[in-house]
Scaffold this motif. Structure first.
Motif, PDB file in Angstrom:
ATOM      1  N   GLY A 117      21.130  30.776  80.320  1.00 44.72           N
ATOM      2  CA  GLY A 117      20.291  31.885  79.875  1.00 44.72           C
ATOM      3  C   GLY A 117      20.405  32.125  78.379  1.00 44.72           C
ATOM      4  N   LEU A 118      21.620  32.070  77.862  1.00 42.57           N
ATOM      5  CA  LEU A 118      21.825  32.286  76.432  1.00 42.57           C
ATOM      6  C   LEU A 118      21.188  31.169  75.602  1.00 42.57           C
ATOM      7  CD1 LEU A 118      25.529  33.511  76.491  1.00 42.57           C
ATOM      8  CD2 LEU A 118      23.553  34.855  75.720  1.00 42.57           C
ATOM      9  N   ALA A 119      21.338  29.932  76.062  1.00 40.14           N
ATOM     10  CA  ALA A 119      20.727  28.805  75.341  1.00 40.14           C
ATOM     11  C   ALA A 119      19.215  28.970  75.268  1.00 40.14           C
ATOM     12  CB  ALA A 119      21.095  27.489  76.015  1.00 40.14           C
ATOM     13  N   ALA A 120      18.608  29.428  76.360  1.00 38.85           N
ATOM     14  CA  ALA A 120      17.162  29.644  76.372  1.00 38.85           C
ATOM     15  C   ALA A 120      16.770  30.751  75.399  1.00 38.85           C
ATOM     16  CB  ALA A 120      16.703  29.994  77.784  1.00 38.85           C
ATOM     17  N   GLN A 121      17.537  31.842  75.381  1.00 43.91           N
ATOM     18  CA  GLN A 121      17.235  32.950  74.473  1.00 43.91           C
ATOM     19  C   GLN A 121      17.386  32.531  73.015  1.00 43.91           C
ATOM     20  OE1 GLN A 121      19.218  36.717  75.516  1.00 43.91           O
ATOM     21  NE2 GLN A 121      19.456  35.916  77.579  1.00 43.91           N
ATOM     22  N   ILE A 122      18.431  31.749  72.731  1.00 47.41           N
ATOM     23  CA  ILE A 122      18.634  31.280  71.357  1.00 47.41           C
ATOM     24  C   ILE A 122      17.482  30.376  70.938  1.00 47.41           C
ATOM     25  CG2 ILE A 122      20.104  29.864  69.883  1.00 47.41           C
ATOM     26  CD1 ILE A 122      22.489  30.878  71.645  1.00 47.41           C
ATOM     27  N   GLY A 123      17.056  29.490  71.841  1.00 50.54           N
ATOM     28  CA  GLY A 123      15.933  28.614  71.539  1.00 50.54           C
ATOM     29  C   GLY A 123      14.663  29.394  71.250  1.00 50.54           C
ATOM     30  N   GLN A 124      14.413  30.444  72.045  1.00 51.48           N
ATOM     31  CA  GLN A 124      13.220  31.263  71.833  1.00 51.48           C
ATOM     32  C   GLN A 124      13.284  32.021  70.509  1.00 51.48           C
ATOM     33  OE1 GLN A 124      13.117  33.709  75.335  1.00 51.48           O
ATOM     34  NE2 GLN A 124      12.669  31.984  76.701  1.00 51.48           N
ATOM     35  N   SER A 125      14.485  32.454  70.132  1.00 51.29           N
ATOM     36  CA  SER A 125      14.638  33.242  68.906  1.00 51.29           C
ATOM     37  C   SER A 125      14.325  32.424  67.662  1.00 51.29           C
ATOM     38  CB  SER A 125      16.062  33.809  68.800  1.00 51.29           C
ATOM     39  OG  SER A 125      17.001  32.804  68.458  1.00 51.29           O
ATOM     40  N   LEU A 126      14.417  31.103  67.756  1.00 44.52           N
ATOM     41  CA  LEU A 126      14.155  30.255  66.596  1.00 44.52           C
ATOM     42  C   LEU A 126      12.681  30.265  66.185  1.00 44.52           C
ATOM     43  CD1 LEU A 126      16.401  27.194  67.484  1.00 44.52           C
ATOM     44  CD2 LEU A 126      16.897  29.072  65.929  1.00 44.52           C
ATOM     45  N   ALA A 127      11.829  30.750  67.075  1.00 41.97           N
ATOM     46  CA  ALA A 127      10.398  30.787  66.767  1.00 41.97           C
ATOM     47  C   ALA A 127      10.024  31.964  65.865  1.00 41.97           C
ATOM     48  CB  ALA A 127       9.582  30.866  68.064  1.00 41.97           C
ATOM     49  N   ARG A 130      12.424  36.964  62.360  1.00 44.13           N
ATOM     50  CA  ARG A 130      12.879  38.347  62.504  1.00 44.13           C
ATOM     51  C   ARG A 130      13.954  38.487  63.571  1.00 44.13           C
ATOM     52  NH1 ARG A 130       7.089  40.928  63.510  1.00 44.13           N
ATOM     53  NH2 ARG A 130       7.101  39.084  64.871  1.00 44.13           N
ATOM     54  N   SER A 131      14.126  37.457  64.382  1.00 40.43           N
ATOM     55  CA  SER A 131      15.082  37.520  65.483  1.00 40.43           C
ATOM     56  C   SER A 131      16.462  37.020  65.091  1.00 40.43           C
ATOM     57  CB  SER A 131      14.568  36.700  66.669  1.00 40.43           C
ATOM     58  OG  SER A 131      14.525  35.325  66.324  1.00 40.43           O
ATOM     59  N   VAL A 132      16.722  36.779  63.796  1.00 35.25           N
ATOM     60  CA  VAL A 132      18.021  36.266  63.361  1.00 35.25           C
ATOM     61  C   VAL A 132      19.187  37.115  63.864  1.00 35.25           C
ATOM     62  CG1 VAL A 132      19.496  35.884  61.336  1.00 35.25           C
ATOM     63  CG2 VAL A 132      17.210  34.919  61.405  1.00 35.25           C
ATOM     64  N   PRO A 133      19.156  38.464  63.740  1.00 31.27           N
ATOM     65  CA  PRO A 133      20.305  39.254  64.233  1.00 31.27           C
ATOM     66  C   PRO A 133      20.587  39.042  65.720  1.00 31.27           C
ATOM     67  CG  PRO A 133      18.948  40.578  62.788  1.00 31.27           C
ATOM     68  CD  PRO A 133      18.179  39.310  63.052  1.00 31.27           C
ATOM     69  N   ASP A 134      19.532  39.050  66.553  1.00 31.95           N
ATOM     70  CA  ASP A 134      19.725  38.810  67.982  1.00 31.95           C
ATOM     71  C   ASP A 134      20.235  37.403  68.232  1.00 31.95           C
ATOM     72  OD1 ASP A 134      18.896  41.348  68.630  1.00 31.95           O
ATOM     73  OD2 ASP A 134      16.819  40.768  69.041  1.00 31.95           O
ATOM     74  N   GLY A 135      19.717  36.451  67.463  1.00 32.30           N
ATOM     75  CA  GLY A 135      20.172  35.074  67.617  1.00 32.30           C
ATOM     76  C   GLY A 135      21.641  34.921  67.291  1.00 32.30           C
ATOM     77  N   LEU A 136      22.116  35.627  66.270  1.00 31.88           N
ATOM     78  CA  LEU A 136      23.528  35.569  65.906  1.00 31.88           C
ATOM     79  C   LEU A 136      24.410  36.145  67.004  1.00 31.88           C
ATOM     80  CD1 LEU A 136      23.219  36.625  62.163  1.00 31.88           C
ATOM     81  CD2 LEU A 136      24.051  34.421  62.987  1.00 31.88           C
ATOM     82  N   GLU A 137      23.978  37.257  67.579  1.00 31.94           N
ATOM     83  CA  GLU A 137      24.763  37.879  68.657  1.00 31.94           C
ATOM     84  C   GLU A 137      24.811  36.960  69.874  1.00 31.94           C
ATOM     85  OE1 GLU A 137      25.057  42.140  71.042  1.00 31.94           O
ATOM     86  OE2 GLU A 137      23.602  41.880  69.418  1.00 31.94           O
ATOM     87  N   ASN A 138      23.674  36.384  70.246  1.00 37.79           N
ATOM     88  CA  ASN A 138      23.649  35.473  71.387  1.00 37.79           C
ATOM     89  C   ASN A 138      24.447  34.203  71.106  1.00 37.79           C
ATOM     90  OD1 ASN A 138      22.084  37.095  73.057  1.00 37.79           O
ATOM     91  ND2 ASN A 138      20.161  36.307  72.234  1.00 37.79           N
ATOM     92  N   PHE A 142      27.453  32.882  73.338  1.00 33.17           N
ATOM     93  CA  PHE A 142      27.364  31.529  73.885  1.00 33.17           C
ATOM     94  C   PHE A 142      28.651  30.755  73.627  1.00 33.17           C
ATOM     95  CE2 PHE A 142      26.446  27.013  73.332  1.00 33.17           C
ATOM     96  CZ  PHE A 142      25.696  26.711  74.467  1.00 33.17           C
ATOM     97  N   HIS A 143      29.051  30.707  72.369  1.00 26.48           N
ATOM     98  CA  HIS A 143      30.243  29.937  72.010  1.00 26.48           C
ATOM     99  C   HIS A 143      31.496  30.481  72.678  1.00 26.48           C
ATOM    100  CE1 HIS A 143      28.987  27.004  68.869  1.00 26.48           C
ATOM    101  NE2 HIS A 143      27.920  27.782  68.849  1.00 26.48           N
ATOM    102  N   PHE A 144      31.663  31.786  72.662  1.00 23.11           N
ATOM    103  CA  PHE A 144      32.896  32.340  73.195  1.00 23.11           C
ATOM    104  C   PHE A 144      32.947  32.309  74.720  1.00 23.11           C
ATOM    105  CE2 PHE A 144      33.584  33.356  68.893  1.00 23.11           C
ATOM    106  CZ  PHE A 144      34.965  33.535  68.757  1.00 23.11           C
ATOM    107  N   THR A 145      31.798  32.249  75.379  1.00 22.19           N
ATOM    108  CA  THR A 145      31.800  32.022  76.828  1.00 22.19           C
ATOM    109  C   THR A 145      32.399  30.657  77.133  1.00 22.19           C
ATOM    110  OG1 THR A 145      29.857  33.434  77.167  1.00 22.19           O
ATOM    111  CG2 THR A 145      30.344  31.822  78.886  1.00 22.19           C
ATOM    112  N   ILE A 146      32.049  29.667  76.333  1.00 22.94           N
ATOM    113  CA  ILE A 146      32.619  28.322  76.508  1.00 22.94           C
ATOM    114  C   ILE A 146      34.107  28.328  76.204  1.00 22.94           C
ATOM    115  CG2 ILE A 146      32.604  25.953  75.625  1.00 22.94           C
ATOM    116  CD1 ILE A 146      29.584  26.324  75.084  1.00 22.94           C
ATOM    117  N   TYR A 147      34.498  28.925  75.093  1.00 24.83           N
ATOM    118  CA  TYR A 147      35.892  28.862  74.673  1.00 24.83           C
ATOM    119  C   TYR A 147      36.805  29.618  75.643  1.00 24.83           C
ATOM    120  CZ  TYR A 147      33.510  27.416  70.395  1.00 24.83           C
ATOM    121  OH  TYR A 147      32.699  26.770  69.493  1.00 24.83           O
ATOM    122  N   ARG A 148      36.316  30.735  76.155  1.00 25.52           N
ATOM    123  CA  ARG A 148      37.130  31.471  77.144  1.00 25.52           C
ATOM    124  C   ARG A 148      37.275  30.670  78.437  1.00 25.52           C
ATOM    125  NH1 ARG A 148      33.994  35.915  75.096  1.00 25.52           N
ATOM    126  NH2 ARG A 148      35.282  37.176  73.691  1.00 25.52           N
ATOM    127  N   ALA A 149      36.279  29.851  78.744  1.00 26.56           N
ATOM    128  CA  ALA A 149      36.346  29.038  79.963  1.00 26.56           C
ATOM    129  C   ALA A 149      37.462  28.006  79.891  1.00 26.56           C
ATOM    130  CB  ALA A 149      35.009  28.341  80.203  1.00 26.56           C
TER     131      ALA A 149
END
Length: 228
Positions: A117-127, A130-138, A142-149
């Motif tokens: 879900g996060l990867a999809a949202q990040i991909g959409q934000s690249l279009a 103005r979505s840079v802040p949301d993209g940074l949060e996602n 995304f990264h920390f979900t992987i690292y915590r795993a």
């Protein structure tokens, strides 16, 4: 001139720790630009606290090299040198690539669904730039979900320190994602696909490519860099 943003007042549960964590998260996401000055009273007013917990949070963050003190007793987000940027890049590639490979063994189905879900949202934000802040949060989530795993508290502390130091440059690199120089494929989706296949080598390589792309673009454009 400092960037204007909305900061929510804090609930008074361990105010010192809450202020520290809020500022830490803002820095890691790149909400503050390189060279931006963080005033104690301005932050205290934004958070709805006294100056003391803000001062303590800034002191802790300076000890982690995320901020540097100024003569006015305010703190500044460091303007990093090219050599220091390359040092952080090497450390992040080595550590975050390894932790991504470890995560392949332990990640759960729910965590994978979140990553998709996060990867999809990040991909959409690249279009939309103005979505840079949301993209940074996602991106951070995304990264920390992987690292915590990876289930490694020791490595998480190291990764958080590296992100604190490189946060301002994540913002600059994300803005480059809206240019013609963005990667030919969506790197986050590639990472998720490799993890879902339980392919540790491919997951590590995809994560390393994601990290390298951002830093290499900054170096090429000399964005937010001081010195050669």
């Amino acid at each position: 001139m400092p960037t204007t943003r909305t900061l929510e007042p804090l609930v008074h549960t361990s105010v010192n720790e809450a202020v520290y964590r809020r500022l830490r998260d803002h820095l890691m996401r790149g909400d503050y630009a390189a060279g931006e000055v963080l005033g104690i009273q301005e932050l205290a007013d934004a958070f709805g606290t006294s100056a003391m917990p803000v001062r303590e949070a800034l002191r802790r963050l300076a000890a982690q090299r995320a901020l540097e003190p100024m003569k006015s007793r305010s703190m500044r987000v460091p303007v990093i040198s090219r050599a220091r940027l390359e040092d952080i890049r090497r450390a992040r590639v080595l550590i975050e690539g390894s932790v991504t490979a470890w995560a392949v063994e332990h990640i759960t189905g729910d965590e994978l669904d979140m990553l998709r879900g996060l990867a999809a949202q990040i991909g959409q934000s690249l279009a939309d730039a103005r979505s840079v802040p949301d993209g940074l949060e996602n991106n951070q989530l995304f990264h920390f979900t992987i690292y915590r795993a990876a289930r490694s508290e020791s490595m998480m502390a190291t990764i958080e320190s590296l992100w604190l130091q490189s946060g301002p440059y994540l913002r600059a690199s994300r803005e480059l994602m809206h240019s013609d120089e963005r990667p030919s494929d969506e790197l986050h989706a590639t990472i998720v696909q490799a993890i879902a296949r339980r392919d540790a080598d491919a997951a590590r390589a995809a994560m390393e490519r994601d990290i390298c792309w951002a830093f290499d673009q900054l170096a090429a454009h000399r964005t937010a860099l001081a010195g050669a």
